[in-house]
Design an enzyme around this catalytic site. Sequence first.
Site, PDB file in Angstrom:
ATOM      1  CB  CYS A  86      -0.902  -0.008   1.232  1.00  7.05           C
ATOM      2  SG  CYS A  86      -2.033   1.406   1.296  1.00  7.05           S
ATOM      3  CB  CYS A 117      -1.999   3.873   8.001  1.00  2.90           C
ATOM      4  SG  CYS A 117      -3.007   4.654   6.718  1.00  2.90           S
ATOM      5  CB  CYS A 127      -1.577  -0.387   8.076  1.00  4.39           C
ATOM      6  SG  CYS A 127      -2.216  -1.575   6.869  1.00  4.39           S
ATOM      7  CB  CYS A 160     -15.921  -7.570   4.860  1.00  8.66           C
ATOM      8  SG  CYS A 160     -17.246  -7.458   6.077  1.00  8.66           S
ATOM      9  CB  CYS A 177     -19.404  -4.818   3.565  1.00 11.78           C
ATOM     10  SG  CYS A 177     -18.694  -3.245   4.121  1.00 11.78           S
ATOM     11  CB  CYS A 181     -19.461  -0.175   7.848  1.00 13.66           C
ATOM     12  SG  CYS A 181     -18.479  -1.089   9.042  1.00 13.66           S
ATOM     13  NE  ARG A 240     -18.664  -6.544  11.959  1.00 15.00           N
ATOM     14  CZ  ARG A 240     -19.065  -5.433  11.346  1.00 15.00           C
ATOM     15  NH1 ARG A 240     -18.261  -4.406  11.236  1.00 15.00           N
ATOM     16  NH2 ARG A 240     -20.271  -5.364  10.843  1.00 15.00           N
TER      17      ARG A 240
END
Length: 395
Positions: free
Chosen positions: A65, A69, A72, A109, A142, A202, A272
């Site tokens: 990626c 962040c 992550c 998901c 999702c 979400c 969740r």
Amino acid sequence: MDLLNTLVDKGLRRETPTREEALAVLATSDDDLLDVVTAAGKVRRHWFGRRVKLNYLVNLKSGLCPEDCSYCSQRLGSTAGILKYTWLKPDQASEAAAAGLAGGAKRVCLVASGRGPTDRDVDRVSDTIKAIKERHEDVEVCACLGLLSDGQAERLRAAGADAYNHNLNTSEATYGDITTTHTYADRVDTVHKAHAAGLSACSGLIAGMGERDEDLVDVVFALRELDPDSVPVNFLIPFEGTPLAKEWNLTPQRCLRILAMVRFVCPDVEVRIAGGREVHLRSLQPLALHLANSIFLGDYLTSEGQAGKTDLEMIADAGFEVEGADEVTLPEHRAAAVGGGCGSGAEQAGCGSHAGGGVCGTTTVAGDAPASAEPRTDLVAVRRRGAGTDLAPNA
């Protein structure tokens, strides 16, 4: 305790607590923990009974990626030894989803690393959604693909997506401490785009990155204002090879207080327990079911979860039941607006969106692990099975 009685009454009326009341929940002592769980459990059962919704993650594209962040394992510069692979083909993703659905999941998901999808990526995911729904007509899907451009949410909705996940992760004031390649406002904009397209929104948070109680309350109040149908609560998994590898700030008791606070602030949404529950809640996971009404079945994006069979046994042993595919997740007043429940969540960034958020640092807060506690690095296991491998998934 007057505080808890007040919060229960407000939760049953869908009335927002004050910031001071939310902070007071986080500041309660371990001696009061079961009272806190009991009170928040009354609110959870009022709106969701004893049902537990199961969600299943399919990591469509893992690693590499360009975002930075800090939490992550798939971030720019990460040296974590995770699986790295490019886009799964629609039939591969559909096969991966089938394993989770066979295990009892009612929502799949679909997650992909990256800043956000290109239009070609949206086409790929649209084909995947169609492939899954051809085999499983009633499944909820999702998508979690990062920051959305204009028109992309509408295209996903047209392809059959039911929801979109994109987390705020932490307070606006501290957002820049952990991510520099995009802004808090970018993430809020994507949640608005999902809402506007008719997708069930979400959005959630990550706890355990050294944040203050005030930061946790800020982000949960911001989420309430955004009005998502689902709020995934992630607990940081400190991957070796990431900037937050040394941030072991959580105890099981602290995690339960955070979940209780979220339930009081967001009484009628799907809360969740997402990434990190096995690492930080450990043997107290069954207690967390009295606060949250949704979990992920099996593994996460880049880390392994406990066995899917163990998840199902835990739910039954705690006196709960798996929510059926024909049951509507959300209370009637919310379901009428979106046509059903929401879901999505996941590893460190809820459903694993990789345009992150959080707070770095080592601030000590009430309920944190004592300095002498040994980090449970033995509980952080890199995923080596399921999507992107030749091994059977954990479901």
